[in-house]
Design a protein around this motif. Structure first.
Motif, PDB file in Angstrom:
ATOM      1  N   THR A 198      -2.094   4.725   5.905  1.00  0.00           N
ATOM      2  CA  THR A 198      -2.061   3.896   4.687  1.00  0.00           C
ATOM      3  C   THR A 198      -0.706   3.241   4.484  1.00  0.00           C
ATOM      4  OG1 THR A 198      -3.693   5.346   3.628  1.00  0.00           O
ATOM      5  CG2 THR A 198      -2.396   3.905   2.187  1.00  0.00           C
ATOM      6  N   ASN A 199       0.351   4.008   4.665  1.00  0.00           N
ATOM      7  CA  ASN A 199       1.688   3.517   4.335  1.00  0.00           C
ATOM      8  C   ASN A 199       2.352   2.717   5.451  1.00  0.00           C
ATOM      9  OD1 ASN A 199       1.272   4.958   2.009  1.00  0.00           O
ATOM     10  ND2 ASN A 199       2.725   6.551   2.471  1.00  0.00           N
TER      11      ASN A 199
ATOM     12  N   GLY B 253      -1.400   0.948   9.013  1.00  0.00           N
ATOM     13  CA  GLY B 253      -2.286  -0.101   8.507  1.00  0.00           C
ATOM     14  C   GLY B 253      -1.554  -1.400   8.198  1.00  0.00           C
TER      15      GLY B 253
ATOM     16  N   VAL C  86       0.488   5.798  -0.510  1.00  0.00           N
ATOM     17  CA  VAL C  86       0.027   7.070  -1.053  1.00  0.00           C
ATOM     18  C   VAL C  86       1.094   8.095  -0.735  1.00  0.00           C
ATOM     19  CG1 VAL C  86      -2.432   6.533  -0.847  1.00  0.00           C
ATOM     20  CG2 VAL C  86      -1.272   7.654   1.052  1.00  0.00           C
TER      21      VAL C  86
ATOM     22  N   THR D 237      -8.077   9.745   9.261  1.00  0.00           N
ATOM     23  CA  THR D 237      -8.945   8.576   9.110  1.00  0.00           C
ATOM     24  C   THR D 237     -10.092   8.678  10.106  1.00  0.00           C
ATOM     25  OG1 THR D 237      -7.822   7.251  10.770  1.00  0.00           O
ATOM     26  CG2 THR D 237      -6.950   7.146   8.501  1.00  0.00           C
TER      27      THR D 237
ATOM     28  N   VAL E 193      -3.898  10.218   7.349  1.00  0.00           N
ATOM     29  CA  VAL E 193      -4.231   9.253   6.293  1.00  0.00           C
ATOM     30  C   VAL E 193      -2.986   8.663   5.632  1.00  0.00           C
ATOM     31  CG1 VAL E 193      -5.284   9.008   4.004  1.00  0.00           C
ATOM     32  CG2 VAL E 193      -6.528  10.165   5.817  1.00  0.00           C
ATOM     33  N   GLN E 194      -1.996   9.504   5.316  1.00  0.00           N
ATOM     34  CA  GLN E 194      -0.806   8.983   4.636  1.00  0.00           C
ATOM     35  C   GLN E 194      -0.047   8.008   5.530  1.00  0.00           C
ATOM     36  OE1 GLN E 194       1.439  11.761   2.295  1.00  0.00           O
ATOM     37  NE2 GLN E 194       3.329  10.602   2.538  1.00  0.00           N
TER      38      GLN E 194
ATOM     39  N   ALA F  98       0.847  -1.192   0.000  1.00  0.00           N
ATOM     40  CA  ALA F  98       0.000   0.000   0.000  1.00  0.00           C
ATOM     41  C   ALA F  98       0.874   1.230   0.000  1.00  0.00           C
ATOM     42  CB  ALA F  98      -0.900   0.004   1.233  1.00  0.00           C
TER      43      ALA F  98
END
Length: 110
Positions: free
Chosen positions: A42-43, A46, A24, A32, A38-39, A22
């Motif tokens: 995601t990276n 998560g 971004v 979130t 979020v970055q 994953a």
């Protein structure tokens, strides 16, 4: 992290290999549903969470794919959740890549 937990909880089969790919980059600053950047979620957060939730199903190996951008950044332990720094400039983007380099290069749980 709710979606990661939901996915992991629904998994019941074995995994010969788990590949985390994953990623971004350079996205507008946002959070979130859990309140995480979020970055980073995601990276890093998560995939790390997913690995830990599914590790009991992995029979062979976990592969984590990342860029070389972490070589240019440093982790700021006083601002792990990106609340006090401008996140649209390149130095923070490089810093965001650093946590992936903290994943173990070779961890043989057996």
């Amino acid at each position: 992290m709710t979606s990661v937990r939901t996915f992991a909880d629904s998994w019941s089969d074995r995994l010969d290999i788990l590949i985390n790919n994953a990623g971004v980059m350079d996205i507008p600053s946002s959070r979130t549903a859990d309140g995480l950047d979020v970055q980073t979620a995601t990276n890093h957060t998560g995939p790390f969470f997913l690995i830990n939730l599914l590790l009991g199903h992995v029979t062979d190996r976990v592969v984590h794919v990342t860029s070389q951008l972490h070589r240019q950044g440093r982790i700021d332990l006083t601002d792990l959740d990106w609340r006090t720094v401008c996140t649209t400039e390149w130095p923070p983007t490089r810093r965001r890549s650093s946590p992936s380099s903290c994943f173990p290069r070779n961890s043989n749980a057996a």
